[in-house]
Design a protein around this motif. Sequence first.
Motif, PDB file in Angstrom:
ATOM      1  N   ARG A 232      -3.837  -6.647  -0.039  1.00  0.00           N
ATOM      2  CA  ARG A 232      -4.945  -6.409   0.883  1.00  0.00           C
ATOM      3  C   ARG A 232      -4.460  -5.551   2.044  1.00  0.00           C
ATOM      4  O   ARG A 232      -3.404  -5.818   2.631  1.00  0.00           O
ATOM      5  CB  ARG A 232      -5.496  -7.723   1.423  1.00  0.00           C
ATOM      6  CG  ARG A 232      -6.708  -7.534   2.360  1.00  0.00           C
ATOM      7  CD  ARG A 232      -7.085  -8.834   3.062  1.00  0.00           C
ATOM      8  NE  ARG A 232      -7.392  -9.888   2.126  1.00  0.00           N
ATOM      9  CZ  ARG A 232      -8.577 -10.050   1.546  1.00  0.00           C
ATOM     10  NH1 ARG A 232      -9.556  -9.200   1.807  1.00  0.00           N
ATOM     11  NH2 ARG A 232      -8.775 -11.053   0.712  1.00  0.00           N
ATOM     12  N   SER A 234      -5.709  -4.291   5.761  1.00  0.00           N
ATOM     13  CA  SER A 234      -6.689  -4.481   6.830  1.00  0.00           C
ATOM     14  C   SER A 234      -6.348  -3.550   7.977  1.00  0.00           C
ATOM     15  O   SER A 234      -5.174  -3.302   8.261  1.00  0.00           O
ATOM     16  CB  SER A 234      -6.685  -5.935   7.320  1.00  0.00           C
ATOM     17  OG  SER A 234      -6.974  -6.835   6.269  1.00  0.00           O
ATOM     18  N   PRO A 242     -18.411   1.488   6.609  1.00  0.00           N
ATOM     19  CA  PRO A 242     -17.297   1.288   5.672  1.00  0.00           C
ATOM     20  C   PRO A 242     -16.408   2.524   5.588  1.00  0.00           C
ATOM     21  O   PRO A 242     -16.884   3.659   5.653  1.00  0.00           O
ATOM     22  CB  PRO A 242     -18.004   1.012   4.339  1.00  0.00           C
ATOM     23  CG  PRO A 242     -19.342   0.470   4.724  1.00  0.00           C
ATOM     24  CD  PRO A 242     -19.719   1.200   5.985  1.00  0.00           C
ATOM     25  N   THR A 255     -13.098   1.050  -1.150  1.00  0.00           N
ATOM     26  CA  THR A 255     -13.934   1.072   0.051  1.00  0.00           C
ATOM     27  C   THR A 255     -13.813  -0.256   0.789  1.00  0.00           C
ATOM     28  O   THR A 255     -13.757  -1.321   0.174  1.00  0.00           O
ATOM     29  CB  THR A 255     -15.401   1.338  -0.320  1.00  0.00           C
ATOM     30  OG1 THR A 255     -15.482   2.601  -0.993  1.00  0.00           O
ATOM     31  CG2 THR A 255     -16.282   1.383   0.925  1.00  0.00           C
ATOM     32  N   SER A 256     -13.799  -0.179   2.095  1.00  0.00           N
ATOM     33  CA  SER A 256     -13.549  -1.372   2.909  1.00  0.00           C
ATOM     34  C   SER A 256     -14.791  -2.238   3.067  1.00  0.00           C
ATOM     35  O   SER A 256     -15.925  -1.757   3.056  1.00  0.00           O
ATOM     36  CB  SER A 256     -13.048  -0.963   4.299  1.00  0.00           C
ATOM     37  OG  SER A 256     -14.075  -0.319   5.035  1.00  0.00           O
ATOM     38  N   GLN A 257     -14.534  -3.528   3.209  1.00  0.00           N
ATOM     39  CA  GLN A 257     -15.529  -4.472   3.701  1.00  0.00           C
ATOM     40  C   GLN A 257     -15.322  -4.576   5.214  1.00  0.00           C
ATOM     41  O   GLN A 257     -14.190  -4.626   5.684  1.00  0.00           O
ATOM     42  CB  GLN A 257     -15.353  -5.837   3.041  1.00  0.00           C
ATOM     43  CG  GLN A 257     -15.505  -5.816   1.523  1.00  0.00           C
ATOM     44  CD  GLN A 257     -16.927  -5.537   1.084  1.00  0.00           C
ATOM     45  OE1 GLN A 257     -17.876  -6.046   1.681  1.00  0.00           O
ATOM     46  NE2 GLN A 257     -17.073  -4.715   0.050  1.00  0.00           N
ATOM     47  N   SER A 259     -16.031  -6.345   9.004  1.00  0.00           N
ATOM     48  CA  SER A 259     -16.424  -7.559   9.718  1.00  0.00           C
ATOM     49  C   SER A 259     -16.031  -7.421  11.180  1.00  0.00           C
ATOM     50  O   SER A 259     -15.227  -6.564  11.552  1.00  0.00           O
ATOM     51  CB  SER A 259     -15.758  -8.795   9.105  1.00  0.00           C
ATOM     52  OG  SER A 259     -14.346  -8.661   9.133  1.00  0.00           O
ATOM     53  N   HIS A 287     -11.637  -3.726   9.155  1.00  0.00           N
ATOM     54  CA  HIS A 287     -11.869  -3.245   7.793  1.00  0.00           C
ATOM     55  C   HIS A 287     -10.843  -3.874   6.853  1.00  0.00           C
ATOM     56  O   HIS A 287      -9.680  -4.048   7.211  1.00  0.00           O
ATOM     57  CB  HIS A 287     -11.745  -1.723   7.737  1.00  0.00           C
ATOM     58  CG  HIS A 287     -12.789  -1.003   8.535  1.00  0.00           C
ATOM     59  ND1 HIS A 287     -13.858  -0.359   7.962  1.00  0.00           N
ATOM     60  CD2 HIS A 287     -12.932  -0.841   9.883  1.00  0.00           C
ATOM     61  CE1 HIS A 287     -14.609   0.179   8.909  1.00  0.00           C
ATOM     62  NE2 HIS A 287     -14.062  -0.102  10.086  1.00  0.00           N
ATOM     63  N   SER A 288     -11.284  -4.177   5.645  1.00  0.00           N
ATOM     64  CA  SER A 288     -10.397  -4.795   4.665  1.00  0.00           C
ATOM     65  C   SER A 288     -10.715  -4.241   3.281  1.00  0.00           C
ATOM     66  O   SER A 288     -11.875  -4.181   2.879  1.00  0.00           O
ATOM     67  CB  SER A 288     -10.573  -6.316   4.674  1.00  0.00           C
ATOM     68  OG  SER A 288      -9.781  -6.920   3.682  1.00  0.00           O
ATOM     69  N   ALA A 289      -9.673  -3.811   2.569  1.00  0.00           N
ATOM     70  CA  ALA A 289      -9.835  -3.304   1.205  1.00  0.00           C
ATOM     71  C   ALA A 289      -8.659  -3.782   0.369  1.00  0.00           C
ATOM     72  O   ALA A 289      -7.537  -3.917   0.876  1.00  0.00           O
ATOM     73  CB  ALA A 289      -9.910  -1.779   1.194  1.00  0.00           C
ATOM     74  N   GLN A 333      -7.192 -11.868   7.051  1.00  0.00           N
ATOM     75  CA  GLN A 333      -7.978 -12.440   5.968  1.00  0.00           C
ATOM     76  C   GLN A 333      -7.064 -13.006   4.888  1.00  0.00           C
ATOM     77  O   GLN A 333      -6.160 -12.340   4.406  1.00  0.00           O
ATOM     78  CB  GLN A 333      -8.911 -11.381   5.398  1.00  0.00           C
ATOM     79  CG  GLN A 333      -9.912 -10.864   6.431  1.00  0.00           C
ATOM     80  CD  GLN A 333     -10.893  -9.867   5.861  1.00  0.00           C
ATOM     81  OE1 GLN A 333     -11.232  -9.930   4.684  1.00  0.00           O
ATOM     82  NE2 GLN A 333     -11.352  -8.948   6.688  1.00  0.00           N
ATOM     83  N   LYS A 339     -16.299 -17.283   3.117  1.00  0.00           N
ATOM     84  CA  LYS A 339     -16.332 -17.329   4.566  1.00  0.00           C
ATOM     85  C   LYS A 339     -16.362 -18.768   5.049  1.00  0.00           C
ATOM     86  O   LYS A 339     -17.103 -19.604   4.531  1.00  0.00           O
ATOM     87  CB  LYS A 339     -17.581 -16.586   5.065  1.00  0.00           C
ATOM     88  CG  LYS A 339     -17.736 -16.539   6.576  1.00  0.00           C
ATOM     89  CD  LYS A 339     -16.716 -15.625   7.224  1.00  0.00           C
ATOM     90  CE  LYS A 339     -17.001 -15.453   8.714  1.00  0.00           C
ATOM     91  NZ  LYS A 339     -15.996 -14.611   9.373  1.00  0.00           N
TER      92      LYS A 339
END
Length: 536
Positions: A232, A234, A242, A255-257, A259, A287-289, A333, A339
Motif C-alpha cells: 500500500r 499512502s 483521486p 488510482t487512489s482512494q 479520505s 490518498h491510498s493505492a 491504513q 472502516k
Amino acid sequence: MDLLLNFNSISTLFFLLSLLQFSLLSSSSTLHPLAAHSANLHRNYTAISDFRLLNRRKLINCPPKNFFVKIDVISKSTSLLNEEFVNVTVSGIPNPSKDHWIAMVTPSNANVDGCSLNGFLYGQTGDFSELPLLCHYPVKAAYLRSDPDYLPCNNKGCVIPPVDGKCEQVTCSATLSFHIINFRTDVEFFLFDGGFVTPCLLYKSKTLSFQNPNAPLYGLISSIDSTATSMRLSWVSGDEEPQQVQYGEDGRIQTSQVSTFSQNDMCNSLLPSPAKDFGWHDPGFIHSAIMTQLKPSTTYSYKYGRDYVESGSVYILPDSGGECGVPYETYHQMPTSGKDQPWYSIEMASIHFTIISTEHDFTINSPQYEWMKNDMASVDRSRTPWLIFAGHRPMYTSIQGSLVIPPSVDPSFVAAVEPLLLQNKVDLVLFGHVHNYERTCSIFNNMCKGMPFKDINGIDTYDHNNYTAPLHAVIGMAGFTLDQFSEKIESWSLSRVSKFGYLRGHATKEKLSFEMVNAMTREVEDSFNIIKAQIP
C-alpha cells in the motif's frame, strides 16, 4: 489528459522488497545482527524538554516594544518550496539575551496569545497545568544563542545614523536555519523573550506562503498481507480528486482512494477537545493505492500524484485530546476488513500476529470477538509456530488508576478475551496505553502459571515446549510522559522499566528473542527469549 500531465509535480521514490541491513551494532545486544542493527531506525527518540511543555506556560507581558527589530526570511524562491532550509535573520536587537528565541508557527493566523480557557480543555487529557496557556503550539523553535555570534554581538548594525562618526544605536543580529516542509498553510516566525519557561512575544515576521499547497507529498509504503506481492502506498495532498501511482518497468497504474477528516470527526465532551479546537490543523487529503503483482526481493521505482465521528468506541473518553484514533486510522491504513473495524491479522516470517482494538466491542459474540476467536483458531502452527496477540489497553499493569485517571485495565475485557489467549496457546501478548515497560511471568487469571529460566547469558527464557500460559509485555514507553512505578510490586511482574525506549526482536521457528532498548543510551534494559521445538 495524457500520462505526463497526470504526473505533473509528482514525487519519485524507490523501495526495496527485501530486508535492510545496517552497519552499527549495539554493544549490549545479544540479538541476531539484523535485529540489533535496527537501532539506527530509532534515532529520533522521544524525550521531555522545556519546548515540548511550551503550551503549558504562562505568557507574560514583554518590555516596551523595540521598533528596530526585524525578521527576514531568506528562501530559495519567492514562495516556499515543498522542502527546504530557510535562513531566518533577526536583527535590530540592542541587548542580546540568552532567553531570546524564534518560533515557526503555522497556520499564520494561529493565535499565539495567552488562552486562559485552554487549561479546562487540556483537563480532558489529564493535564492540569497552571493557567493561562499559549493558544497555539509552535511547529519548531530555536534559541538565538544557537548562532555563536549572537551573544557577543559579532554581527553589529547601526539603526540610528552616526553622530561625529559614532553610531548612536548599535544593534546585534542572529541567523538561524530552519527546515521547512509543505504544511499547506502559511507560515510566520515569532520572536520571543523569556525562554521557553516564561515566554513573552516581541515581534513577528511577514506571512510566507508555499509555492504549491496542493502538491502530493510524504509517501508511505506498508505491507497489506503476508505474501509480499502487494504494497500500500499512502500520501497526502491538498487536492481531493483521486490521483495515481505508476510503478514497475511496464508502468502499471493504480488510482487512489481518497479520505480525510475534519474537526467534526474529533471527539468531544462537555467542552471542546484540544483536537477539535486550538489543537486542530487541517490534515489535507490522504490518498491510498495498492500496488499489486509485485515480486519479493525486487527493487521497484514508483511515482505518485497528478498535475467519521461515530467511532464505535466502548470507552466514552476524548482520547488523545479528542483525536480518538481518527487521524491515525486515516493516515496509516491497516489491512482491516472495513472502516472503523481496526482488527486484522498478518504473518511475518514465523510469526502470526493477531491485532485487535480494545476500544471496540470485544464482548462474547460481538463481531470482533468472533473474528479474533476464529483467526487464532485457524493459525497453522507448523508454518507460523509463534502467535503474538496485540492491542492497546493492557490486561496486566502495575500502574493503578486514580480519582482523575481511570484504571488502565478493564476487567470486562480481561474476562472476555483472556480465555481465548490460553485456549489458542498465544505465546506473547503486547499492549500499550501505559507509558512504561513491564514484563510478566506466564500468566492467566492474575496468577503465574510458569516462570522463565536463565539461559547461559543470564537472559530470562520461557520454555513453551511445556506451555502454561502467555507472557504479557506493556511496551508503551514512547508516550508523551512516562508513568512511574510505585514501590508495590505485583508477584507476576518480572521486569519494570520507566524509561523512553522501544522493543526489538528476532524470530526463528525455534526461538523468539526480544530486547527493550533505552532510547537515550541505546543500551538494552531488558531481554527475554521464548523457545519451542519446531513442529515436524
